[in-house]
Design a protein around this motif. Structure first.
Motif, PDB file in Angstrom:
ATOM      1  N   LEU A 167       3.611  19.231  -2.235  1.00 37.81           N
ATOM      2  CA  LEU A 167       2.639  20.581  -1.746  1.00 37.81           C
ATOM      3  C   LEU A 167       1.547  20.131  -1.863  1.00 37.81           C
ATOM      4  O   LEU A 167       0.476  20.138  -0.995  1.00 37.81           O
ATOM      5  CB  LEU A 167       2.905  21.572  -2.678  1.00 37.81           C
ATOM      6  CG  LEU A 167       2.212  22.951  -2.430  1.00 37.81           C
ATOM      7  CD1 LEU A 167       2.593  23.569  -1.180  1.00 37.81           C
ATOM      8  CD2 LEU A 167       2.061  23.890  -3.615  1.00 37.81           C
ATOM      9  N   VAL A 168       0.910  19.403  -2.881  1.00 40.57           N
ATOM     10  CA  VAL A 168      -0.474  19.085  -2.888  1.00 40.57           C
ATOM     11  C   VAL A 168      -0.736  17.942  -2.280  1.00 40.57           C
ATOM     12  O   VAL A 168      -1.812  17.891  -1.252  1.00 40.57           O
ATOM     13  CB  VAL A 168      -0.620  18.524  -4.496  1.00 40.57           C
ATOM     14  CG1 VAL A 168      -2.383  17.943  -4.502  1.00 40.57           C
ATOM     15  CG2 VAL A 168      -0.648  19.554  -5.221  1.00 40.57           C
ATOM     16  N   LYS A 169       0.159  16.800  -1.904  1.00 37.74           N
ATOM     17  CA  LYS A 169      -0.025  15.697  -1.007  1.00 37.74           C
ATOM     18  C   LYS A 169      -0.149  16.233   0.369  1.00 37.74           C
ATOM     19  O   LYS A 169      -1.112  15.733   1.247  1.00 37.74           O
ATOM     20  CB  LYS A 169       0.995  14.686  -1.131  1.00 37.74           C
ATOM     21  CG  LYS A 169       0.740  13.852  -2.442  1.00 37.74           C
ATOM     22  CD  LYS A 169       1.894  12.677  -2.650  1.00 37.74           C
ATOM     23  CE  LYS A 169       1.589  11.885  -3.703  1.00 37.74           C
ATOM     24  NZ  LYS A 169       2.426  10.618  -3.713  1.00 37.74           N
ATOM     25  N   ASN A 170       0.660  17.244   0.955  1.00 36.10           N
ATOM     26  CA  ASN A 170       0.819  17.495   2.010  1.00 36.10           C
ATOM     27  C   ASN A 170      -0.615  18.497   2.173  1.00 36.10           C
ATOM     28  O   ASN A 170      -1.110  18.360   3.552  1.00 36.10           O
ATOM     29  CB  ASN A 170       1.875  18.565   2.419  1.00 36.10           C
ATOM     30  CG  ASN A 170       2.132  19.352   3.649  1.00 36.10           C
ATOM     31  OD1 ASN A 170       2.349  18.445   4.647  1.00 36.10           O
ATOM     32  ND2 ASN A 170       1.649  20.213   3.840  1.00 36.10           N
ATOM     33  N   TYR A 171      -1.147  19.154   1.410  1.00 37.66           N
ATOM     34  CA  TYR A 171      -2.484  19.725   1.872  1.00 37.66           C
ATOM     35  C   TYR A 171      -3.322  18.717   1.643  1.00 37.66           C
ATOM     36  O   TYR A 171      -4.512  18.703   2.675  1.00 37.66           O
ATOM     37  CB  TYR A 171      -2.698  20.604   0.496  1.00 37.66           C
ATOM     38  CG  TYR A 171      -4.329  21.039   0.313  1.00 37.66           C
ATOM     39  CD1 TYR A 171      -4.598  21.791   1.363  1.00 37.66           C
ATOM     40  CD2 TYR A 171      -5.096  20.673  -0.489  1.00 37.66           C
ATOM     41  CE1 TYR A 171      -5.824  22.414   1.289  1.00 37.66           C
ATOM     42  CE2 TYR A 171      -6.449  20.970  -0.674  1.00 37.66           C
ATOM     43  CZ  TYR A 171      -6.698  22.036   0.449  1.00 37.66           C
ATOM     44  OH  TYR A 171      -8.351  22.447   0.458  1.00 37.66           O
ATOM     45  N   LEU A 172      -3.507  17.527   1.057  1.00 38.04           N
ATOM     46  CA  LEU A 172      -4.617  16.669   1.108  1.00 38.04           C
ATOM     47  C   LEU A 172      -4.490  15.873   2.447  1.00 38.04           C
ATOM     48  O   LEU A 172      -5.437  15.499   3.149  1.00 38.04           O
ATOM     49  CB  LEU A 172      -4.412  15.566   0.218  1.00 38.04           C
ATOM     50  CG  LEU A 172      -4.657  16.030  -1.245  1.00 38.04           C
ATOM     51  CD1 LEU A 172      -4.456  14.944  -2.408  1.00 38.04           C
ATOM     52  CD2 LEU A 172      -6.237  16.585  -1.727  1.00 38.04           C
ATOM     53  N   LEU A 173      -3.277  15.804   3.132  1.00 36.09           N
ATOM     54  CA  LEU A 173      -3.236  15.008   4.511  1.00 36.09           C
ATOM     55  C   LEU A 173      -3.813  15.755   5.532  1.00 36.09           C
ATOM     56  O   LEU A 173      -3.840  15.442   6.655  1.00 36.09           O
ATOM     57  CB  LEU A 173      -1.772  14.891   4.438  1.00 36.09           C
ATOM     58  CG  LEU A 173      -1.293  13.597   3.742  1.00 36.09           C
ATOM     59  CD1 LEU A 173       0.231  13.340   3.761  1.00 36.09           C
ATOM     60  CD2 LEU A 173      -1.779  12.053   4.030  1.00 36.09           C
ATOM     61  N   THR A 174      -4.141  17.092   5.421  1.00 34.92           N
ATOM     62  CA  THR A 174      -4.781  18.094   6.376  1.00 34.92           C
ATOM     63  C   THR A 174      -6.260  17.649   6.370  1.00 34.92           C
ATOM     64  O   THR A 174      -6.956  18.285   7.015  1.00 34.92           O
ATOM     65  CB  THR A 174      -4.512  19.425   6.122  1.00 34.92           C
ATOM     66  OG1 THR A 174      -5.137  19.782   4.930  1.00 34.92           O
ATOM     67  CG2 THR A 174      -2.956  19.568   6.065  1.00 34.92           C
ATOM     68  N   LEU A 175      -6.965  16.847   5.101  1.00 35.01           N
ATOM     69  CA  LEU A 175      -8.329  16.835   4.985  1.00 35.01           C
ATOM     70  C   LEU A 175      -8.478  15.180   5.552  1.00 35.01           C
ATOM     71  O   LEU A 175      -7.913  14.449   5.506  1.00 35.01           O
ATOM     72  CB  LEU A 175      -8.484  16.941   3.297  1.00 35.01           C
ATOM     73  CG  LEU A 175      -8.175  18.411   2.981  1.00 35.01           C
ATOM     74  CD1 LEU A 175      -8.573  18.302   1.541  1.00 35.01           C
ATOM     75  CD2 LEU A 175      -8.663  19.517   3.907  1.00 35.01           C
ATOM     76  N   LYS A 176     -10.227  14.924   5.406  1.00 36.68           N
ATOM     77  CA  LYS A 176     -10.467  13.635   5.731  1.00 36.68           C
ATOM     78  C   LYS A 176      -9.978  12.873   4.507  1.00 36.68           C
ATOM     79  O   LYS A 176     -10.516  13.189   3.478  1.00 36.68           O
ATOM     80  CB  LYS A 176     -11.834  13.735   6.136  1.00 36.68           C
ATOM     81  CG  LYS A 176     -12.440  14.358   7.400  1.00 36.68           C
ATOM     82  CD  LYS A 176     -13.708  14.187   7.820  1.00 36.68           C
ATOM     83  CE  LYS A 176     -14.354  15.062   8.703  1.00 36.68           C
ATOM     84  NZ  LYS A 176     -15.503  15.026   9.386  1.00 36.68           N
TER      85      LYS A 176
END
Length: 355
Positions: free
Chosen positions: A44-53
């Motif tokens: 869940l956290v990694k997927n969120y981070l992959l939406t960011l720069k």
């Protein structure tokens, strides 16, 4: 340690076949995400981070044995400043890790921590609707598949002959020896009334055990959501009913089978994930006072058996102003005429996917 921080910063995160959950992370909100091991917190956290720069975040798994904590705490603040880190993630967080000043902090942990600046959310195993997202197709076999696999997200990728051992290894790695033994008893007694004292009485017959330590271990399992307790209505001191965090633990930890209790456990988890306040009472599986509703676990009920059951509950129904009695079944569906309440039989899959 600075070299290790550079490695963390430059490493590309990878998430394979992420299925969206009902829990979403928003920008500019700092979170603590709690949940049992293997429930999907990291994905869940990694997927969120992959939406960011990529250059705006730093992901750190606190269980990495290469981290020397004193050195890490010495450098983490300056590293975040020098690299203009906006989002810091501490996965598998422990409180010894220093928290630098960043715009967004996200930590994951089994046990909630006391931090007023973090929005606390709990990620549970899959509910039935989330489970269906992992299925290749939705048909009449989906519910049976749910019973076979349980709600661990990883179960869809594990061979059927390896699932029980996978769960056993996951639990033995995450829990200490006494917690594991307590969980085995809870698996045997799921959906029944069970107290820490009765567990102590059982365990002391086969091993030396401290009552105080056992009580602490029991409370730890509750705090980490490996087991859930249900109070009796208006009787806080009465023995509580115990439910497992996922029905797959039953088959993984004990050879005993009991479909009716597994079905009740599954209903409890659906109600829990939808944040219903609930209690049990004599002859009543779940009483939802805010909804003036009684939920009955009756997987193979027919209209006759349900009407007879409701007759035995009429005093409670009238006293508490119950307007809805819902019997959850495997596949039977009906509405029964009754002078005091709406009486309904609903198949589990329709009920679980309803509003």
């Amino acid at each position: 340690m600075q070299n290790l921080l550079e490695e963390f910063y430059k490493t590309d995160l990878i998430v394979n076949k992420f299925q969206f959950r009902k829990l979403f992370l928003e920008e500019d909100i700092s979170y603590q995400i709690n949940g049992i091991s293997q429930v999907g917190k990291t994905k869940l956290v990694k997927n969120y981070l992959l939406t960011l720069k990529k250059n705006t975040y730093l992901y750190i798994d606190c269980s990495d044995v290469r981290i020397e904590l004193d050195e890490f705490n010495k450098y983490i603040s300056s590293f975040c400043i020098e690299n203009k880190i906006d989002i810091l993630v501490y996965d598998n967080y422990i409180e010894e890790f220093k928290i630098p000043n960043v715009s967004q902090l996200i930590i994951t942990s089994e046990v909630p921590i006391d931090n007023e600046y973090l929005t606390s959310v709990t990620l549970y195993p899959l509910d039935y609707e989330e489970f269906l997202a992992y299925e290749h197709k939705y048909d009449s076999t989906a519910l049976n598949h749910f019973f076979q696999l349980g709600a661990y997200p990883a179960m869809h990728k594990i061979n059927s002959d390896e699932r029980n051992i996978y769960i056993q290894k996951t639990l033995s790695y995450t829990l200490d020896a006494q917690e594991f033994e307590i969980l085995k008893i809870c698996a045997r007694m799921n959906s029944l009334k069970l107290s820490p004292f009765s567990i102590y009485e059982r365990l002391k017959q086969i091993q030396k055990v401290s009552k105080d330590k056992l009580y602490r271990s029991f409370d730890s399992l509750v705090a980490k959501n490996y087991i859930h307790l249900l109070y009796k209505y208006n009787h806080k001191k009465a023995t509580k009913k115990v439910y497992l965090c996922d029905i797959s633990l039953k088959s993984a930890l004990v050879s005993q089978k009991h479909f009716g209790r597994l079905f009740e456990n599954m209903l409890f988890l659906e109600l829990l994930k939808h944040k219903h306040e609930m209690f049990y009472d004599d002859g009543i599986d779940f009483y939802l006072p805010n909804d003036s509703e009684i939920i009955l676990s009756m997987p193979f009920a027919d209209e006759r058996s349900l009407f007879k059951k409701v007759e035995s509950l009429e005093a409670f129904i009238v006293t508490n102003g119950i307007t809805q009695v819902t019997a959850i079944t495997m596949n039977n569906e009906a509405i029964i005429s009754h002078p005091f309440s709406r009486i309904e039989m609903i198949p589990f899959d329709i009920w679980a996917l309803g509003d």
